[in-house]
Design a protein around this motif. Structure first.
Motif: not given
Length: 683
Positions: A84, A91, A94-95, A100, A182-183, A210-212, A214
């Motif tokens: 990600r 950020q 969140y992972y 990840t 990327c989210d 919300s889908n970020g 690439h």
């Protein structure tokens, strides 16, 4: 120079409606475009939730948007599931960093729309490892190295074109781009959110954010870090924006693509590669969002085209084409400048001076303009008025490719796939999504039946009762698959009977299949007598049409043994990471008939081989597509070798090697030839 016949220019509404109807025929009606989009969407949703690959895959570009124009390529994006990109360190919370790999986007030294990618945690992804470079005690992923190593990752011998591996497969052009995801929505595109007052609507905007985004592996050609930089890709956002268009807007986009190809890019060599389809899409996006035309409809369709053309002309004059999401990213900066820019502007200005009559220079559109007075329309035209016949819509659905990737993971994969199918069935689906789900379900059931059988045969200590139960389950699944599937799916039942030594039962199904395949209304690989099809199957349910009137090539997954005679070919293809064998239905039918009769009646076996030989030697593309001649000659050679006609078999294998290698079976072919020559020496 041609001009409009008298009175046409004044009658702009009629001209608009005529061009709109023409575009419906060239690009597709609302229903056809819906079929294309919905079937691809549900197929990808199924694959995303059932396959266990290390990466996600998404079709993008024109194909995903709903175009099927001649010469259009198929764009595929791949990215690792456990990597990600984040925009700032906050950020990272969140992972789970244990599973990840995090990558930080650093755009501080890059032009708008581009960034450096800094690796924050170790990566096990081979292509990331190969692309790492050290700068100031930090590890960065170099876009040029990443693109180089991923270029042929999906299809061998691809050519690097921008961030993509490009080439031709089975006559179709493809572009594959390995990328990173990327989210989060990039801060550099925040102004786009503020601009979305009227289009697209708030629900679409929320979905897009919300889908970020690439990151694709190509740097800015004028940037200081061209070989290290990555471009921010909004492919998914663009697809959702195209889906948000009404049909007039979508066809305007299609008209611009056609006009670019047939008119703008036919002017001079100096300018024929300055503009591309992406510039046309960007023009439509801006024209819609700026509300330049208040009502996009068939009655002012040409006005919509003209708004976009004038905007394009303005951009070329200024040398600025602002990216729709990051306006500071001028997409003309490296190409449309200097003398080439000036020449392009003069060419476009000459077209502009002709007004909308410049559309007459497009050979695809010209006919619809010239002929518009000969067929006056007695009714008000709406976007849904223009329709295609039932058979045309059926063909759109039949010709949509379906995938069997869920079979890649064995029984666990198909179990998960069947569970997901059950979940989908309980959700609201369109008739097209249901149809695609039926195709996918038939494929999963077929694979499961053979996996189950092979599992119990392979385990030597399986009790007779367990084998009996497994056999009953396999037979039941194949029966269900026939209910969901098409005529050619009967061949899986025949293969199963042959595999389990029930030759007479297999031959009875072969006779039944032959009768069904002989029907004059049959759709075979997308070709059909439309009148006869409509007469017999018009108005029937989709399941009935599939069961009675549709046949297609047979797909055999290379991780499943269907019949032992094809194991070498499947192994050869697997060595080249090829998912499955694709075999013409009539070749497979005669092959199975030959094999079954070999155990029942020698004369009838020879007759079946003769039929296969005539088909392979003399077919002109009616039953065997050119790209499937490799496996067709191979199967003929296998049958001839079984019959101990080694000279004929050797010739067939040699012919197989000269064909387009779609099925990747060359290694098996060469081994069969070598084994025959050894046998001749020693035996």
């Amino acid at each position: 120079m041609e001009s409009f016949p008298k009175g046409i220019y004044e009658d702009n509404q009629q001209m608009s409606e005529s061009v709109f109807v023409g575009l419906c025929r060239i690009v597709g009606t609302t229903e056809q475009v819906a079929i294309r989009r919905e079937t691809v969407d549900i197929m990808e949703m199924m694959l995303r939730q059932t396959t266990k690959y290390e990466y996600h895959m998404m079709t993008s570009g024109s194909w995903r948007e709903g175009f099927r124009l001649k010469g259009s390529d198929v764009d595929v994006m791949n990215w690792p599931k456990n990597h990600r990109v984040i925009m700032d360190m906050s950020q990272s919370e969140y992972y789970n960093r244990a599973n990840t790999t995090l990558i930080l986007s650093d755009s501080s030294e890059s032009p708008p729309g581009f960034t450096l990618l800094k690796l924050l945690s170790p990566s096990q992804y081979r292509y990331v490892q190969l692309a790492l470079i050290r700068t100031n005690d930090s590890s960065y992923i170099a876009s040029s190295l990443f693109a180089k190593y991923t270029c042929s990752a999906m299809y061998p011998n691809s050519i690097l074109h921008g961030p993509c591996g490009s080439g031709y497969m089975a006559g179709e052009e493809y572009d594959t781009a390995y990328c990173l995801v990327c989210d989060f929505w990039p801060p550099s595109a925040s102004s786009w959110i503020d601009r979305c007052c009227s289009w697209p609507d708030s629900e679409v905007v929320e979905d897009i954010i919300s889908n970020g985004c690439h990151f694709v592996a190509i740097g800015h050609p004028l940037g200081q870090n061209m070989n290290k930089e990555w471009r921010i890709s909004f492919s998914l956002a663009e697809q959702k924006c195209v889906y948000a268009m009404n049909h007039s807007q979508f066809l305007t986009y299609g008209l611009l693509k056609i006009f670019l190809k047939e008119v703008i890019n036919q002017q001079t060599e100096e300018t024929n590669e300055l503009l591309c389809s992406y510039h046309m899409k960007t023009t439509v996006f801006w024209a819609i969002q700026q509300n330049t035309l208040h009502h996009w409809c068939p009655q002012n369709f040409v006005a919509g085209f003209w708004v976009c053309f004038k905007l394009l002309l303005k951009w070329v004059y200024e040398g600025i084409c602002p990216n729709f999401f990051i306006p500071k990213n001028n997409m003309f900066l490296s190409k449309v400048n200097g003398s080439a820019q000036n020449r392009l502007f003069l060419q476009l200005y000459e077209l502009y001076k002709k007004g909308p009559t410049c559309l007459l220079q497009s050979h695809s559109i010209k006919t619809y303009i010239i002929d518009m007075h000969s067929s006056p329309r007695p009714f008000a035209l709406t976007e849904d008025t223009v329709t295609r016949s039932e058979v045309d819509n059926d063909l759109e659905l039949i010709n949509t490719p379906s995938s069997f990737d869920s079979l890649q993971d064995g029984l666990s994969g198909v179990t998960e796939a069947l569970y997901k199918v059950e979940q989908f069935v309980g959700s609201p689906l369109t008739i097209y999504e249901v149809a695609m789900l039926q195709k996918l379900t038939a494929s999963v059931l077929q694979g499961t039946s053979f996996l189950l059988h092979n599992m119990h045969i392979k385990v030597g200590n399986s009790k007779q009762k367990q084998i009996y139960i497994a056999n009953k389950m396999s037979c039941h699944m194949l029966k269900l698959a026939v209910q969901f599937g098409c005529v050619s799916d009967l061949l899986f039942k025949i293969m199963y009977h042959y595999k389990t030594l029930r030759y007479k039962e297999a031959l009875s199904f072969i006779k039944m299949t032959k009768d069904k395949l002989a029907q004059p209304y049959l759709v075979l690989n997308g070709k059909v007598d439309k009148v006869k099809y409509t007469h017999v199957l018009g108005g029937k349910s989709w399941s009935t049409k599939m069961r009675q009137g549709v046949a297609r090539d047979i797909d055999l997954h290379n991780k499943i043994c269907y019949i032992s005679e094809l194991i070498p070919e499947q192994q050869s293809a697997r060595q080249k990471d090829w998912l499955g064998l694709r075999i013409p239905v009539f070749v497979m039918l005669h092959f199975l008939e030959f094999l079954c009769y070999k155990h029942v009646d020698a004369k009838l076996s020879d007759a079946a081989l003769e039929e296969l030989q005539v088909l392979v030697h003399h077919d002109q593309g009616l039953y065997i597509r050119d790209v499937l001649k490799d496996i067709s000659w191979e199967i003929l050679g296998i049958c001839q070798q079984i019959n101990r006609n080694h000279r004929a078999a050797l010739y067939s294998y040699q012919q197989s090697l000269t064909q387009y290698p779609l099925n990747k079976i060359q290694t098996a072919t060469q081994r069969r030839m070598a084994n025959m020559q050894i046998n001749e020496i020693f035996f």
